[in-house]
Design an enzyme around this catalytic site. Structure first.
Site, PDB file in Angstrom:
ATOM      1  N   TYR A  62      67.092  86.214  68.039  1.00 58.05           N
ATOM      2  CA  TYR A  62      66.570  85.002  67.382  1.00 58.05           C
ATOM      3  C   TYR A  62      67.718  84.187  66.783  1.00 58.05           C
ATOM      4  O   TYR A  62      67.775  82.967  66.936  1.00 58.05           O
ATOM      5  CB  TYR A  62      65.575  85.425  66.292  1.00 58.05           C
ATOM      6  CG  TYR A  62      64.839  84.269  65.658  1.00 58.05           C
ATOM      7  CD1 TYR A  62      63.744  83.688  66.288  1.00 58.05           C
ATOM      8  CD2 TYR A  62      65.232  83.757  64.427  1.00 58.05           C
ATOM      9  CE1 TYR A  62      63.061  82.625  65.712  1.00 58.05           C
ATOM     10  CE2 TYR A  62      64.551  82.701  63.835  1.00 58.05           C
ATOM     11  CZ  TYR A  62      63.468  82.133  64.482  1.00 58.05           C
ATOM     12  OH  TYR A  62      62.803  81.084  63.909  1.00 58.05           O
TER      13      TYR A  62
ATOM     14  N   ALA B  76      59.902  76.297  56.964  1.00 59.93           N
ATOM     15  CA  ALA B  76      58.514  75.827  56.862  1.00 59.93           C
ATOM     16  C   ALA B  76      58.042  75.869  55.416  1.00 59.93           C
ATOM     17  O   ALA B  76      57.387  74.937  54.938  1.00 59.93           O
ATOM     18  CB  ALA B  76      57.599  76.685  57.744  1.00 59.93           C
TER      19      ALA B  76
ATOM     20  N   LYS C 119      48.479  78.253  52.508  1.00 57.21           N
ATOM     21  CA  LYS C 119      48.617  77.761  51.135  1.00 57.21           C
ATOM     22  C   LYS C 119      47.627  76.638  50.783  1.00 57.21           C
ATOM     23  O   LYS C 119      47.044  76.655  49.725  1.00 57.21           O
ATOM     24  CB  LYS C 119      50.042  77.277  50.926  1.00 57.21           C
ATOM     25  CG  LYS C 119      51.029  78.439  50.976  1.00 57.21           C
ATOM     26  CD  LYS C 119      52.133  78.304  49.980  1.00 57.21           C
ATOM     27  CE  LYS C 119      53.401  77.865  50.622  1.00 57.21           C
ATOM     28  NZ  LYS C 119      54.570  78.124  49.796  1.00 57.21           N
TER      29      LYS C 119
ATOM     30  N   GLY D  12      55.404  84.137  64.430  1.00 55.82           N
ATOM     31  CA  GLY D  12      56.393  83.447  63.614  1.00 55.82           C
ATOM     32  C   GLY D  12      57.474  84.458  63.287  1.00 55.82           C
ATOM     33  O   GLY D  12      57.173  85.559  62.798  1.00 55.82           O
ATOM     34  N   PHE D  13      58.736  84.101  63.599  1.00 56.38           N
ATOM     35  CA  PHE D  13      59.813  85.060  63.335  1.00 56.38           C
ATOM     36  C   PHE D  13      60.911  84.390  62.512  1.00 56.38           C
ATOM     37  O   PHE D  13      62.082  84.601  62.690  1.00 56.38           O
ATOM     38  CB  PHE D  13      60.361  85.620  64.663  1.00 56.38           C
ATOM     39  CG  PHE D  13      61.078  86.927  64.490  1.00 56.38           C
ATOM     40  CD1 PHE D  13      60.395  88.053  64.041  1.00 56.38           C
ATOM     41  CD2 PHE D  13      62.444  87.035  64.740  1.00 56.38           C
ATOM     42  CE1 PHE D  13      61.059  89.256  63.861  1.00 56.38           C
ATOM     43  CE2 PHE D  13      63.112  88.243  64.574  1.00 56.38           C
ATOM     44  CZ  PHE D  13      62.408  89.348  64.135  1.00 56.38           C
ATOM     45  N   GLY D  14      60.472  83.543  61.566  1.00 56.93           N
ATOM     46  CA  GLY D  14      61.411  82.906  60.642  1.00 56.93           C
ATOM     47  C   GLY D  14      61.602  83.791  59.419  1.00 56.93           C
ATOM     48  O   GLY D  14      61.646  85.025  59.521  1.00 56.93           O
ATOM     49  N   GLY D  15      61.679  83.148  58.252  1.00 56.79           N
ATOM     50  CA  GLY D  15      61.940  83.897  57.016  1.00 56.79           C
ATOM     51  C   GLY D  15      60.931  85.016  56.792  1.00 56.79           C
ATOM     52  O   GLY D  15      61.299  86.186  56.620  1.00 56.79           O
ATOM     53  N   LEU D  16      59.657  84.664  56.806  1.00 57.67           N
ATOM     54  CA  LEU D  16      58.641  85.681  56.520  1.00 57.67           C
ATOM     55  C   LEU D  16      58.463  86.654  57.678  1.00 57.67           C
ATOM     56  O   LEU D  16      58.261  87.847  57.460  1.00 57.67           O
ATOM     57  CB  LEU D  16      57.295  85.021  56.193  1.00 57.67           C
ATOM     58  CG  LEU D  16      57.221  84.312  54.841  1.00 57.67           C
ATOM     59  CD1 LEU D  16      55.809  83.817  54.592  1.00 57.67           C
ATOM     60  CD2 LEU D  16      57.659  85.219  53.705  1.00 57.67           C
TER      61      LEU D  16
ATOM     62  N   GLU E 291      56.817  72.588  53.540  1.00 52.32           N
ATOM     63  CA  GLU E 291      55.442  72.518  53.010  1.00 52.32           C
ATOM     64  C   GLU E 291      55.449  72.305  51.500  1.00 52.32           C
ATOM     65  O   GLU E 291      54.549  71.663  50.960  1.00 52.32           O
ATOM     66  CB  GLU E 291      54.666  73.778  53.397  1.00 52.32           C
ATOM     67  CG  GLU E 291      54.348  73.803  54.894  1.00 52.32           C
ATOM     68  CD  GLU E 291      53.646  75.080  55.335  1.00 52.32           C
ATOM     69  OE1 GLU E 291      52.800  75.588  54.594  1.00 52.32           O
ATOM     70  OE2 GLU E 291      53.972  75.577  56.430  1.00 52.32           O
TER      71      GLU E 291
ATOM     72  N   HIS F 236      54.176  68.635  48.766  1.00 52.13           N
ATOM     73  CA  HIS F 236      53.405  68.554  47.514  1.00 52.13           C
ATOM     74  C   HIS F 236      54.052  67.617  46.497  1.00 52.13           C
ATOM     75  O   HIS F 236      53.483  67.367  45.437  1.00 52.13           O
ATOM     76  CB  HIS F 236      53.287  69.942  46.864  1.00 52.13           C
ATOM     77  CG  HIS F 236      52.389  70.883  47.600  1.00 52.13           C
ATOM     78  ND1 HIS F 236      51.022  70.904  47.418  1.00 52.13           N
ATOM     79  CD2 HIS F 236      52.659  71.820  48.529  1.00 52.13           C
ATOM     80  CE1 HIS F 236      50.503  71.835  48.204  1.00 52.13           C
ATOM     81  NE2 HIS F 236      51.468  72.403  48.885  1.00 52.13           N
TER      82      HIS F 236
HETATM   83  P1  NAD Z   1      59.982  79.555  59.022  1.00 48.80           P
HETATM   84  O1  NAD Z   1      60.189  78.111  59.222  1.00 48.80           O
HETATM   85  O2  NAD Z   1      61.128  80.361  58.468  1.00 48.80           O
HETATM   86  O3  NAD Z   1      59.569  80.252  60.407  1.00 48.80           O
HETATM   87  C1  NAD Z   1      58.526  79.771  61.182  1.00 48.80           C
HETATM   88  C2  NAD Z   1      58.504  80.550  62.498  1.00 48.80           C
HETATM   89  O4  NAD Z   1      57.348  80.115  63.245  1.00 48.80           O
HETATM   90  C3  NAD Z   1      59.715  80.331  63.393  1.00 48.80           C
HETATM   91  O5  NAD Z   1      60.103  81.575  63.940  1.00 48.80           O
HETATM   92  C4  NAD Z   1      59.189  79.428  64.516  1.00 48.80           C
HETATM   93  O6  NAD Z   1      59.863  79.623  65.746  1.00 48.80           O
HETATM   94  C5  NAD Z   1      57.752  79.898  64.597  1.00 48.80           C
HETATM   95  N1  NAD Z   1      56.887  78.902  65.232  1.00 48.80           N
HETATM   96  C6  NAD Z   1      56.781  77.585  64.945  1.00 48.80           C
HETATM   97  N2  NAD Z   1      55.902  76.989  65.782  1.00 48.80           N
HETATM   98  C7  NAD Z   1      55.449  77.970  66.624  1.00 48.80           C
HETATM   99  C8  NAD Z   1      54.549  77.981  67.720  1.00 48.80           C
HETATM  100  N3  NAD Z   1      53.925  76.874  68.128  1.00 48.80           N
HETATM  101  N4  NAD Z   1      54.321  79.165  68.346  1.00 48.80           N
HETATM  102  C9  NAD Z   1      54.956  80.299  67.959  1.00 48.80           C
HETATM  103  N5  NAD Z   1      55.813  80.341  66.921  1.00 48.80           N
HETATM  104  C10 NAD Z   1      56.060  79.188  66.266  1.00 48.80           C
HETATM  105  O7  NAD Z   1      58.652  79.762  58.142  1.00 48.80           O
HETATM  106  P2  NAD Z   1      58.486  80.579  56.783  1.00 48.80           P
HETATM  107  O8  NAD Z   1      59.305  79.912  55.723  1.00 48.80           O
HETATM  108  O9  NAD Z   1      58.674  82.020  57.066  1.00 48.80           O
HETATM  109  O10 NAD Z   1      56.939  80.286  56.385  1.00 48.80           O
HETATM  110  C11 NAD Z   1      55.834  80.654  57.166  1.00 48.80           C
HETATM  111  C12 NAD Z   1      54.546  80.247  56.473  1.00 48.80           C
HETATM  112  O11 NAD Z   1      54.308  81.079  55.344  1.00 48.80           O
HETATM  113  C13 NAD Z   1      54.536  78.817  55.952  1.00 48.80           C
HETATM  114  O12 NAD Z   1      53.355  78.176  56.370  1.00 48.80           O
HETATM  115  C14 NAD Z   1      54.524  78.975  54.460  1.00 48.80           C
HETATM  116  O13 NAD Z   1      53.830  77.953  53.778  1.00 48.80           O
HETATM  117  C15 NAD Z   1      53.813  80.301  54.291  1.00 48.80           C
HETATM  118  N6  NAD Z   1      54.121  80.920  52.992  1.00 48.80           N
HETATM  119  C16 NAD Z   1      53.078  81.369  52.230  1.00 48.80           C
HETATM  120  C17 NAD Z   1      53.319  81.921  50.991  1.00 48.80           C
HETATM  121  C18 NAD Z   1      52.196  82.426  50.135  1.00 48.80           C
HETATM  122  O14 NAD Z   1      52.462  82.995  49.073  1.00 48.80           O
HETATM  123  N7  NAD Z   1      50.939  82.302  50.513  1.00 48.80           N
HETATM  124  C19 NAD Z   1      54.622  82.032  50.510  1.00 48.80           C
HETATM  125  C20 NAD Z   1      55.659  81.602  51.321  1.00 48.80           C
HETATM  126  C21 NAD Z   1      55.398  81.040  52.561  1.00 48.80           C
END
Ligand code: NAD
Length: 336
Positions: free
Chosen positions: A63, A195, A129, A18-22, A199, A203
């Site tokens: 990206y 994402a 989560k 995953g190379f989005g926000g996190l 997510e 809720h």
């Molecule tokens: P995002 O939407 O910014 O990025 C998601 C990334 O996943 C993208 O780069 C996308 O290309 C990639 N992706 C999607 N489907 C894919 C696949 N089949 N194969 C490979 N890569 C794939 O997501 P985000 O906002 O960074 O969040 C990521 C996760 O972190 C979410 O599930 C979110 O709930 C979780 N999160 C957890 C906490 C916590 O405190 N526990 C806090 C924030 C976010």
């Protein structure tokens, strides 16, 4: 030779799925570290693997401008099975942070199954989560153990940092009455964390994971316009409850999680905190409160713990302790 020195000579090779926000924040968190090197990253359209370490600028530019890290040269590969292909090619990677969306609610479990089926061995860390999503991972505990994978679940902020803090706080009491987690998240722009925001919407009353997943970006924007960019969430289905129950702290129905997300302002709308209320052996009822600094972002509070738990997981893995662990039963280590 102490272990610190060993790490410095030979940094641990890690990857992020995953190379989005996190995922991108994870890269920035690791940049100044000497113990770990980010050698692999995958998004939905491709992956990049460079054993000596990824070029952060090239990855972010590819990206942002071309839609995938698969365009990075050298090392990038475009693929519709990016996770599977990366697992097969990134031989040096010892651990992955799974910064993937969990949409549908079974997605993370299906990714974990791919690691098991590939015969991969190492450490996996998630920031899952939902309780129901973590239950699916929990059910795979024996398979993970047999496969030789040490899996650390719930290792973000909440669940994660705050759940672990609750475990520490609980030690003052002989009986725990409640654990109340309240988070404040401020982000400048929802598109940086699509994402996470989808997510969170899942809720809200009248929404669930499937309806949130099916929303177009325009529909998400329309919803955020109606709420002035604010998502107010209460009584969320958050796996902090399952983790604290498994750790023997309290029953899951004594744990509540809620918060406010401002998608138009990086300033936190409220201070993220966990309150642990209980009774001491002298019969006094009290509340411990652990509050995160307002200047710390969601990304800092998720990615820091994720790699701290990855380091802890590697220590377990080296000792042959495979299988499933939660952030509530292992102390994270600090990555130098
Ligand atoms: P995002 O939407 O910014 O990025 C998601 C990334 O996943 C993208 O780069 C996308 O290309 C990639 N992706 C999607 N489907 C894919 C696949 N089949 N194969 C490979 N890569 C794939 O997501 P985000 O906002 O960074 O969040 C990521 C996760 O972190 C979410 O599930 C979110 O709930 C979780 N999160 C957890 C906490 C916590 O405190 N526990 C806090 C924030 C976010």
């Amino acid at each position: 030779m102490n272990s610190q020195l060993t790490y410095q000579v030979n940094p641990i090779s890690v990857g992020v799925l995953g190379f989005g926000g996190l995922g991108q924040a994870a890269m920035r968190v690791l940049a100044p570290k000497s113990e770990m090197v980010l050698a692999a990253a995958a998004d939905k359209q491709g992956y990049v693997y460079v054993p000596g370490g990824l070029d952060a600028q090239a990855c972010v530019a590819a990206y942002r401008d071309r839609g995938s890290v698969g365009h990075v040269e050298p090392g990038g590969v475009l693929s519709q099975r990016s996770i599977q292909d990366l697992i097969a090619s990134a031989k040096s990677v010892q651990g992955y942070f799974l910064a993937l969306p969990n949409l549908p609610n079974t997605f993370m479990a299906s990714v974990v199954r791919q690691f098991i089926d590939a015969g991969w061995q190492g450490v996996l860390v998630d920031a899952l989560k939902r309780t129901s999503a973590m239950e699916q991972i929990w059910a795979m505990g024996d398979d993970l153990k047999t496969a030789g994978i040490t899996y650390m679940t719930g290792c973000g902020a909440t669940p994660g940092l705050l759940t672990a803090a609750a475990v520490v706080a609980a030690q003052s009491y002989t009986e725990i009455h409640s654990v109340k987690i309240t988070f404040g998240v401020g982000i400048a722009n929802w598109e940086a964390y699509r994402a996470t925001i989808r997510e969170d919407i899942a809720h809200m009353p009248d929404y669930d994971v499937e309806t949130a997943r099916a929303m177009t970006d325009a529909e998400v924007e329309a919803l955020l316009d109606r709420t002035n960019g604010i998502l107010a969430l209460e009584n969320m289905e958050h796996a902090d409850d399952l983790m604290l129950e498994l750790a023997g702290i309290c029953d899951r129905d004594q744990v509540t999680v809620g918060g406010i997300v401002d998608t138009r302002n990086p300033k936190k709308p409220l201070s993220t905190n966990v309150q642990v209320t209980g009774r001491t052996f002298e019969g006094k009822t009290s509340t411990h409160t652990f509050t995160l600094g307002d200047e710390t972002s969601m990304a800092a509070n998720v990615c820091g713990p994720a790699f701290g738990y990855l380091k802890a997981g590697l220590a377990l893995h080296r000792r042959g302790q495979h299988g499933l662990y939660t952030a509530a039963e292992v102390m994270p280590r600090f990555v130098q």
